[in-house]
Design a protein around this motif. Structure first.
Motif, PDB file in Angstrom:
ATOM      1  N   ASP A  67     -11.946  78.478  34.042  1.00  0.00           N
ATOM      2  CA  ASP A  67     -10.700  78.080  35.085  1.00  0.00           C
ATOM      3  C   ASP A  67      -9.054  78.514  34.657  1.00  0.00           C
ATOM      4  OD1 ASP A  67      -9.318  75.985  34.273  1.00  0.00           O
ATOM      5  OD2 ASP A  67     -10.851  74.347  35.311  1.00  0.00           O
ATOM      6  N   THR A  68      -8.435  78.410  35.780  1.00  0.00           N
ATOM      7  CA  THR A  68      -6.962  78.772  36.211  1.00  0.00           C
ATOM      8  C   THR A  68      -5.924  78.613  34.750  1.00  0.00           C
ATOM      9  OG1 THR A  68      -6.911  77.536  37.709  1.00  0.00           O
ATOM     10  CG2 THR A  68      -6.354  80.530  38.064  1.00  0.00           C
ATOM     11  N   ALA A  69      -6.777  76.830  34.440  1.00  0.00           N
ATOM     12  CA  ALA A  69      -6.066  76.613  33.141  1.00  0.00           C
ATOM     13  C   ALA A  69      -6.742  76.659  31.490  1.00  0.00           C
ATOM     14  CB  ALA A  69      -5.691  74.601  33.488  1.00  0.00           C
ATOM     15  N   GLY A  70      -7.410  77.564  31.386  1.00  0.00           N
ATOM     16  CA  GLY A  70      -8.183  78.414  30.400  1.00  0.00           C
ATOM     17  C   GLY A  70      -9.326  77.479  30.181  1.00  0.00           C
ATOM     18  N   ILE A  71      -9.611  76.280  31.159  1.00  0.00           N
ATOM     19  CA  ILE A  71     -10.631  75.351  31.113  1.00  0.00           C
ATOM     20  C   ILE A  71     -11.781  75.715  31.055  1.00  0.00           C
ATOM     21  CG2 ILE A  71     -11.839  73.236  30.510  1.00  0.00           C
ATOM     22  CD1 ILE A  71      -8.882  72.981  29.588  1.00  0.00           C
ATOM     23  N   ALA A  72     -12.748  76.175  29.697  1.00  0.00           N
ATOM     24  CA  ALA A  72     -14.381  76.554  30.971  1.00  0.00           C
ATOM     25  C   ALA A  72     -15.400  75.369  31.343  1.00  0.00           C
ATOM     26  CB  ALA A  72     -15.263  76.662  29.407  1.00  0.00           C
ATOM     27  N   ILE A  73     -15.871  75.541  32.687  1.00  0.00           N
ATOM     28  CA  ILE A  73     -15.938  74.345  33.466  1.00  0.00           C
ATOM     29  C   ILE A  73     -17.871  75.247  33.589  1.00  0.00           C
ATOM     30  CG2 ILE A  73     -14.045  74.184  34.867  1.00  0.00           C
ATOM     31  CD1 ILE A  73     -15.439  75.899  36.970  1.00  0.00           C
ATOM     32  N   SER A  74     -18.404  76.061  32.981  1.00  0.00           N
ATOM     33  CA  SER A  74     -19.777  76.005  32.895  1.00  0.00           C
ATOM     34  C   SER A  74     -19.758  77.186  32.138  1.00  0.00           C
ATOM     35  CB  SER A  74     -20.021  76.607  34.172  1.00  0.00           C
ATOM     36  OG  SER A  74     -21.243  76.817  34.504  1.00  0.00           O
ATOM     37  N   ALA A  75     -21.263  76.797  30.892  1.00  0.00           N
ATOM     38  CA  ALA A  75     -21.381  77.940  29.653  1.00  0.00           C
ATOM     39  C   ALA A  75     -23.156  77.891  30.226  1.00  0.00           C
ATOM     40  CB  ALA A  75     -20.530  77.502  29.250  1.00  0.00           C
ATOM     41  N   SER A  76     -23.256  78.837  29.797  1.00  0.00           N
ATOM     42  CA  SER A  76     -24.920  78.848  29.370  1.00  0.00           C
ATOM     43  C   SER A  76     -25.141  78.842  28.389  1.00  0.00           C
ATOM     44  CB  SER A  76     -25.392  80.672  29.159  1.00  0.00           C
ATOM     45  OG  SER A  76     -24.605  80.963  28.394  1.00  0.00           O
ATOM     46  N   ASN A  77     -24.406  77.805  27.615  1.00  0.00           N
ATOM     47  CA  ASN A  77     -24.835  76.528  26.725  1.00  0.00           C
ATOM     48  C   ASN A  77     -24.733  75.601  26.855  1.00  0.00           C
ATOM     49  OD1 ASN A  77     -22.202  77.541  25.730  1.00  0.00           O
ATOM     50  ND2 ASN A  77     -22.044  77.952  23.895  1.00  0.00           N
ATOM     51  N   ALA A  78     -24.231  75.128  28.544  1.00  0.00           N
ATOM     52  CA  ALA A  78     -24.161  73.807  28.512  1.00  0.00           C
ATOM     53  C   ALA A  78     -25.710  73.031  28.414  1.00  0.00           C
ATOM     54  CB  ALA A  78     -23.495  74.133  30.502  1.00  0.00           C
ATOM     55  N   GLY A  79     -24.781  71.635  27.933  1.00  0.00           N
ATOM     56  CA  GLY A  79     -25.321  70.758  27.307  1.00  0.00           C
ATOM     57  C   GLY A  79     -26.144  70.728  26.029  1.00  0.00           C
ATOM     58  N   GLN A  80     -25.783  71.944  25.100  1.00  0.00           N
ATOM     59  CA  GLN A  80     -26.063  72.175  23.821  1.00  0.00           C
ATOM     60  C   GLN A  80     -25.144  71.310  22.861  1.00  0.00           C
ATOM     61  OE1 GLN A  80     -26.974  76.535  23.472  1.00  0.00           O
ATOM     62  NE2 GLN A  80     -28.863  76.174  24.967  1.00  0.00           N
ATOM     63  N   PRO A  81     -25.215  71.359  21.986  1.00  0.00           N
ATOM     64  CA  PRO A  81     -24.062  70.902  20.684  1.00  0.00           C
ATOM     65  C   PRO A  81     -23.105  71.490  20.415  1.00  0.00           C
ATOM     66  CG  PRO A  81     -26.123  70.791  19.688  1.00  0.00           C
ATOM     67  CD  PRO A  81     -27.048  71.742  20.655  1.00  0.00           C
ATOM     68  N   ASP A  82     -23.169  73.425  20.915  1.00  0.00           N
ATOM     69  CA  ASP A  82     -22.062  74.098  20.805  1.00  0.00           C
ATOM     70  C   ASP A  82     -22.168  74.551  22.266  1.00  0.00           C
ATOM     71  OD1 ASP A  82     -24.891  75.142  21.421  1.00  0.00           O
ATOM     72  OD2 ASP A  82     -24.337  77.153  20.684  1.00  0.00           O
ATOM     73  N   SER A  83     -21.979  73.607  23.355  1.00  0.00           N
ATOM     74  CA  SER A  83     -21.174  73.849  24.412  1.00  0.00           C
ATOM     75  C   SER A  83     -19.587  74.108  24.673  1.00  0.00           C
ATOM     76  CB  SER A  83     -22.462  73.041  25.440  1.00  0.00           C
ATOM     77  OG  SER A  83     -21.529  73.055  26.906  1.00  0.00           O
ATOM     78  N   PHE A  84     -19.854  75.606  25.353  1.00  0.00           N
ATOM     79  CA  PHE A  84     -18.424  75.729  25.479  1.00  0.00           C
ATOM     80  C   PHE A  84     -17.624  74.849  27.063  1.00  0.00           C
ATOM     81  CE2 PHE A  84     -18.980  80.505  24.372  1.00  0.00           C
ATOM     82  CZ  PHE A  84     -19.480  79.950  23.115  1.00  0.00           C
ATOM     83  N   VAL A  85     -18.187  74.023  27.179  1.00  0.00           N
ATOM     84  CA  VAL A  85     -17.866  73.224  28.609  1.00  0.00           C
ATOM     85  C   VAL A  85     -17.019  72.261  27.898  1.00  0.00           C
ATOM     86  CG1 VAL A  85     -18.141  71.843  30.735  1.00  0.00           C
ATOM     87  CG2 VAL A  85     -20.364  73.888  29.672  1.00  0.00           C
ATOM     88  N   GLY A  86     -16.071  72.504  29.203  1.00  0.00           N
ATOM     89  CA  GLY A  86     -14.737  71.867  28.052  1.00  0.00           C
ATOM     90  C   GLY A  86     -13.638  71.826  27.383  1.00  0.00           C
ATOM     91  N   ILE A  87     -14.457  73.341  26.852  1.00  0.00           N
ATOM     92  CA  ILE A  87     -13.346  73.768  25.710  1.00  0.00           C
ATOM     93  C   ILE A  87     -11.729  74.428  26.426  1.00  0.00           C
ATOM     94  CG2 ILE A  87     -13.301  75.387  23.451  1.00  0.00           C
ATOM     95  CD1 ILE A  87     -14.920  73.722  22.921  1.00  0.00           C
ATOM     96  N   ASP A  88     -11.314  74.438  26.114  1.00  0.00           N
ATOM     97  CA  ASP A  88      -9.823  75.065  26.227  1.00  0.00           C
ATOM     98  C   ASP A  88      -9.663  76.405  25.724  1.00  0.00           C
ATOM     99  OD1 ASP A  88      -7.459  75.949  26.497  1.00  0.00           O
ATOM    100  OD2 ASP A  88      -5.927  74.378  26.441  1.00  0.00           O
ATOM    101  N   TYR A  89      -9.386  77.315  26.130  1.00  0.00           N
ATOM    102  CA  TYR A  89      -9.349  79.069  26.451  1.00  0.00           C
ATOM    103  C   TYR A  89      -8.376  79.997  26.562  1.00  0.00           C
ATOM    104  CZ  TYR A  89     -14.126  78.580  24.941  1.00  0.00           C
ATOM    105  OH  TYR A  89     -16.125  78.746  23.823  1.00  0.00           O
ATOM    106  N   ASN A  90      -7.709  78.577  26.667  1.00  0.00           N
ATOM    107  CA  ASN A  90      -5.796  79.543  27.381  1.00  0.00           C
ATOM    108  C   ASN A  90      -5.366  80.490  25.863  1.00  0.00           C
ATOM    109  OD1 ASN A  90      -4.599  79.365  28.946  1.00  0.00           O
ATOM    110  ND2 ASN A  90      -2.613  78.062  28.393  1.00  0.00           N
ATOM    111  N   PHE A  91      -5.565  80.218  24.742  1.00  0.00           N
ATOM    112  CA  PHE A  91      -4.962  80.654  23.738  1.00  0.00           C
ATOM    113  C   PHE A  91      -5.712  82.394  23.658  1.00  0.00           C
ATOM    114  CE2 PHE A  91      -8.798  78.971  21.872  1.00  0.00           C
ATOM    115  CZ  PHE A  91      -9.179  79.853  21.292  1.00  0.00           C
ATOM    116  N   ARG A  92      -6.958  82.581  24.694  1.00  0.00           N
ATOM    117  CA  ARG A  92      -7.472  84.063  23.964  1.00  0.00           C
ATOM    118  C   ARG A  92      -6.777  84.708  24.679  1.00  0.00           C
ATOM    119  NH1 ARG A  92     -10.604  83.977  20.056  1.00  0.00           N
ATOM    120  NH2 ARG A  92     -12.262  82.863  19.263  1.00  0.00           N
ATOM    121  N   HIS A  93      -6.725  86.143  23.608  1.00  0.00           N
ATOM    122  CA  HIS A  93      -6.512  87.374  25.238  1.00  0.00           C
ATOM    123  C   HIS A  93      -7.112  87.972  25.894  1.00  0.00           C
ATOM    124  CE1 HIS A  93      -2.929  87.157  21.920  1.00  0.00           C
ATOM    125  NE2 HIS A  93      -3.778  87.697  20.791  1.00  0.00           N
TER     126      HIS A  93
END
Ligand code: ADP
Length: 604
Positions: free
Chosen positions: A112-138
């Motif tokens: 989302d615009t805040a840089g937080i992943a709101i949905s991911a193909s690996n959601a629900g898995q231990p390495d899920s991206f959901v909720g991770i902040d990607y604001n720092f990524r170019h």
């Protein structure tokens, strides 16, 4: 001498050393050339493999590149972003998972615009991206700013490297967030590894990203400057040292050397830009060169060595052969000289013996001349002895007409005194005929006593017979021998001097007269026969003949049974016959008496 040999030997060693140096040099050069050619072939192979390696990568990236752009227009994505963070997007998670599965992407997620992943193909898995902040990524900030972005880097959660492809999601010109797809290039790298080449991609600063050699990742082609290192850190968002790759270049042979586990191995290196993938990326491909180069160089070295050795051998054989033929020629020349000298020695010897021979011949001729002279003397002596023997007869022959002349002369004187000229003239005529007879006798004797000339001339055989009989006429008459002359009138010609043939006949007749001295009715038959080209004159008597022993020694000198004989008559007669080209022989098996035959060649 020893010095010369040593010098020669030194020269040979020097020559051998030079030959070895040339050989080594040629082998080395051949190896280098072959290696260069092999490197060229390897480079061609590498250049041919380069597009394939590049295609594997760009194909993979291009396949995925559209996915985030399509997702940016997807209503479900928009809706989810509109209600960002308020609900769990399980439906969208499932959809993203399905798409990622289809596209073989390692992960797809929506930020989302805040840089937080709101949905991911690996959601629900231990390495899920959901909720991770990607604001720092170019890729997030760039996509938000420009609409689309990409970035290579290590995953925050997974730690795995990959290429992030991002597309901004808009809602009527207002950004709602960013859809991101991560491509992990493990498959591409495995593909490169399987090709047997070493392949890697560098970014615009020369930092290795995707690579068939995982330990080379994030190494740099060359040490980075401080500014570049800082920029790379910022770009890749990792704390790497960017150590230089263990590749050395510029050894002069156009090859790259890789130092690895304490070993250095050579590679042919090619490179190309990858405009279709990410700007600034370059693809490097290295192909191992050691085995091919060594094999090519060794083959070339071996071939050159063999070739040169063969050439050397050939040259050696040729030189040897030339030397042998030269030696042979020299030997021939020597033999020739030797031969010539022997020939000249032999010629000198022959000349000497020739001279000696000529001397001997002259001596022999001399001796023969002496013998001939001796023989002539003997024959002459024989004739003189014959004359001596017949002298009494001849005196008687002459006395008779002389006495008659005296009587005729006395009577003629008386007739003249009485004036009777006619009977006086008759007496004078008789005197003339008497003197003629005496003249005939003396002329026969004179000619017999003369030495005959060597020249023979055609002679009627009967003339010689008559001559001989006339010489012995006195003795014949005294002995009361009956002489039977050859029948007929034929008088064949022989090549002889008259005196010589007469001499033979006189000898034969005398021997016959001697043998028949005490015979009651002495008789001599003279025969004349012609057989082929021969003329045979035989003198046969009816004396005692010759016993076998006497017959065997007949023609030996000094064999005589006579008191005053010399035993030379027959020997001389036989020699004369041979001189005339004929023979004199005793006829065998004569019944009573002896018969001798003179055999001469008849002339036409
Ligand atoms: P010579 O008359 O000086 O003895 P010859 O050579 O004429 O030498 O003869 C040799 C010998 O051969 C004689 O002494 C004689 O014994 C023998 N001889 C030659 N002619 C006759 C002949 N017609 N009959 C028998 N004996 C002969």
């Amino acid at each position: 001498m020893r010095e010369a040999v040593a010098r020669l030997r030194d020269g040979r060693w020097l020559l051998a050393a030079i030959a070895l140096a040339v050989l080594a040099g040629a082998v080395a050069i051949a190896g280098r050339i072959a290696a260069g050619q092999a490197a060229g072939e390897l480079r061609d192979g590498a250049l041919a493999a380069l597009p394939l390696a590049a295609g594997t990568l760009t194909g993979e990236i291009e396949k995925q590149r559209l996915v985030p752009l399509v997702l940016a227009r997807d209503d479900a994505v928009r809706d989810a972003l509109r209600r960002a963070g308020k609900v769990e997007e399980t439906a969208l998670d499932a959809k993203l998972k399905a798409i990622a599965g289809d596209a073989l992407a390692s992960a797809i997620y929506v930020i989302d615009t805040a840089g937080i992943a709101i949905s991911a193909s690996n959601a629900g898995q231990p390495d899920s991206f959901v909720g991770i902040d990607y604001n720092f990524r170019h890729y997030f900030t760039d996509a938000m700013a420009k609409g689309a972005a990409s970035q290579y880097g290590l995953g925050t959660i997974s730690g795995k490297p990959g290429l992030y492809l991002a597309g901004r999601v808009d809602d009527a010109g207002k950004p709602l967030g960013v859809a991101v797809l991560k491509v992990e290039l493990g498959g591409v790298e495995a593909n490169w590894r399987a090709s047997g080449f070493r392949v890697f991609v560098t970014d615009e600063r020369g930092v290795v990203l995707a690579t068939s050699q995982p330990d080379w990742r994030f190494h740099a082609l060359a040490p980075l400057s401080a500014a570049d290192a800082a920029a790379a850190h910022a770009q890749l968002q990792l704390d790497a040292a960017f150590e230089p790759l263990p590749i050395r270049r510029g050894a002069g042979d156009g090859l790259a050397t890789i130092e690895e586990a304490g070993k250095s191995r050579r590679f042919v290196e090619v490179v190309q830009d990858l405009p279709g993938a990410v700007p600034g990326w370059r693809l490097w491909l290295l192909t191992p060169a050691d085995a091919a180069l060594t094999a090519a160089a060794n083959t070339a070295r071996l071939t050159t060595l063999l070739g040169l050795l063969l050439t050397g051998l050939l040259a050696y054989v040729l030189t040897r052969r030339r030397r042998t033929s030269r030696l042979r020629q020299e030997a021939l020349a020597r033999m020739n000289i030797e031969l010539e000298s022997r020939v000249s020695t032999r010629t000198a010897e022959l000349t000497r013996s020739n001279t000696a021979l000529a001397g001997e011949i002259a001596e022999r001729e001399n001796a023969e001349a002496k013998v001939r002279r001796l023989r002539d003397d003997l024959a002459q002596a024989n004739r003189l002895s014959i004359l001596g023997q017949i002298a009494a007869g001849v005196a008687h022959e002459i006395n008779q007409p002389v006495a008659a002349i005296r009587t005729y002369a006395e009577n003629a004187g008386r007739f003249l005194d009485a004036g009777k000229t006619e009977p006086a003239s008759g007496n004078l005529t008789s005197i003339v005929s008497m003197t003629e007879r005496i003249g005939a006798i003396t002329s026969t004797l004179r000619s017999f006593a003369r030495r005959p000339g060597v020249a023979a001339s055609p002679l009627p055989v009967r003339e010689a017979i008559e001559g001989a009989l006339s010489l012995l006429s006195g003795r014949i008459r005294d002995s009361g021998v009956t002489i039977v002359k050859p029948h007929g009138t034929a008088s064949p010609l022989v090549m002889a001097s008259r005196i010589r043939l007469e001499q033979i006949l006189v000898n034969l007749l005398q021997n016959a007269l001697d043998a028949m001295k005490d015979r009651p009715d002495p008789r001599i038959e003279i025969d004349l026969a012609e057989r082929d080209d021969r003329v045979l004159i035989s003198v046969r008597d009816n004396g005692p003949g010759l016993g076998p022993e006497a017959a065997g020694n007949l023609f030996m000198p000094f064999q005589t049974t006579k008191e005053k004989g010399l035993g030379l008559g027959l020997v001389i007669s036989q020699e004369i016959a041979q001189e005339l080209g004929g023979t004199l022989r005793l006829d065998p098996d004569t019944a009573g008496g002896a018969s001798f035959t003179i055999d001469l060649r008849r002339i036409e």
